[in-house]
Design a protein around this motif. Structure first.
Motif, PDB file in Angstrom:
ATOM      1  N   LEU A 106      35.158 -34.917 -66.977  1.00 17.23           N
ATOM      2  CA  LEU A 106      35.829 -34.133 -68.009  1.00 17.23           C
ATOM      3  C   LEU A 106      35.730 -34.804 -69.374  1.00 17.23           C
ATOM      4  N   ILE A 120      33.789 -33.149 -72.653  1.00 15.96           N
ATOM      5  CA  ILE A 120      34.507 -32.849 -73.894  1.00 15.96           C
ATOM      6  C   ILE A 120      33.964 -33.688 -75.045  1.00 15.96           C
ATOM      7  N   ALA A 168      30.768 -32.129 -76.090  1.00 18.75           N
ATOM      8  CA  ALA A 168      31.022 -30.919 -76.876  1.00 18.75           C
ATOM      9  C   ALA A 168      31.364 -31.276 -78.316  1.00 18.75           C
ATOM     10  N   GLY A 169      32.172 -32.313 -78.496  1.00 20.64           N
ATOM     11  CA  GLY A 169      32.517 -32.757 -79.833  1.00 20.64           C
ATOM     12  C   GLY A 169      31.298 -33.255 -80.596  1.00 20.64           C
ATOM     13  N   THR A 223      38.098 -38.512 -77.900  1.00 16.84           N
ATOM     14  CA  THR A 223      38.166 -38.094 -76.502  1.00 16.84           C
ATOM     15  C   THR A 223      38.207 -39.305 -75.581  1.00 16.84           C
ATOM     16  N   LEU A 255      43.639 -34.670 -72.794  1.00 14.87           N
ATOM     17  CA  LEU A 255      42.406 -33.896 -72.928  1.00 14.87           C
ATOM     18  C   LEU A 255      42.684 -32.549 -73.582  1.00 14.87           C
ATOM     19  N   ILE A 286      40.972 -31.113 -77.013  1.00 13.55           N
ATOM     20  CA  ILE A 286      40.338 -29.790 -77.065  1.00 13.55           C
ATOM     21  C   ILE A 286      40.974 -28.949 -78.167  1.00 13.55           C
TER      22      ILE A 286
END
Length: 215
Positions: A81, A85, A88-89, A101, A141, A145
């Protein structure tokens, strides 16, 4: 890489610093208060006595759902996870949030890990339980997000705070329920974990921005 981090958008926008600082202060107070209340405790009292008997020991199929949530807080699940994330950042060109993160989760888990032997609360006679690291991780988390989504959607302060706290509550409730349902924690352990993340993640975001600005 240094230039990439220095010029990246902030992890914690200035408009969110005050409301999240106030939330973090309140969360810290609750975290400490519950720790004192349950110092070296191993029994059901207060909220736990009212809630735990009704949801402890959940049976299939809900037990399988709880196990899925629980996996997200285990080393393998949490690593996946965090990596997703953070990626994605990075892909969204929000490098500081990608850094947050990792550091936010590490700092939150470190706080819960340190507090457990200090508080000394146990469940099933031998397992340290306060605060819940799984709940803290899930909440952390969710906050990250929320920061990423709020930034990408250019949300105003009220909308951003609502989104952040809404995601945190949903994630905290889901993981907290799973941990209590599996008999791993008392309900107040989950509340403590939730509060730990609310206190630590915004503070870590502020530190990330301060360090990045000085690179």
């Amino acid at each position: 890489m240094r230039e990439l981090v220095r010029t990246a958008p902030v992890a914690l926008p200035a408009t969110l610093r005050t409301p999240l600082a106030m939330t973090g202060a309140l969360a810290t107070a609750v975290l400490v208060a519950l720790g004192i209340l349950h110092f070296h405790d191993s029994g059901l009292t207060g909220i736990d006595a009212a809630v735990l008997p009704s949801i402890d020991g959940v049976r299939p199929p809900w037990r399988y759902v709880a196990l899925i949530f629980d996996f997200g807080g285990e080393p393998v699940g949490s690593t996946i996870l965090v990596a997703l994330i953070a990626l994605a950042g990075f892909l969204a060109h929000r490098v500081r949030i990608a850094v947050l993160t990792v550091l936010g989760v590490l700092a939150t888990v470190a706080v819960t890990t340190v507090l457990k032997p200090i508080v000394g609360r146990t469940i099933h006679g031998e397992f340290l339980s306060y605060p819940s690291g799984h709940t803290a991780l899930a909440t952390a988390l969710a906050l990250v997000i929320g920061l990423l989504v709020a930034d990408r959607l250019h949300l105003g302060r009220t909308a951003a705070v609502t989104l952040l706290l809404g995601l945190a509550v949903v994630a905290g409730l889901a993981m907290g329920w799973a941990e209590v349902a599996l008999g791993a924690h008392y309900p107040t352990d989950a509340i403590g974990g939730f509060c730990a993340a609310l206190a630590v993640v915004p503070a870590t975001a502020w530190v990330v921005d301060r360090v990045a600005d000085r690179l």
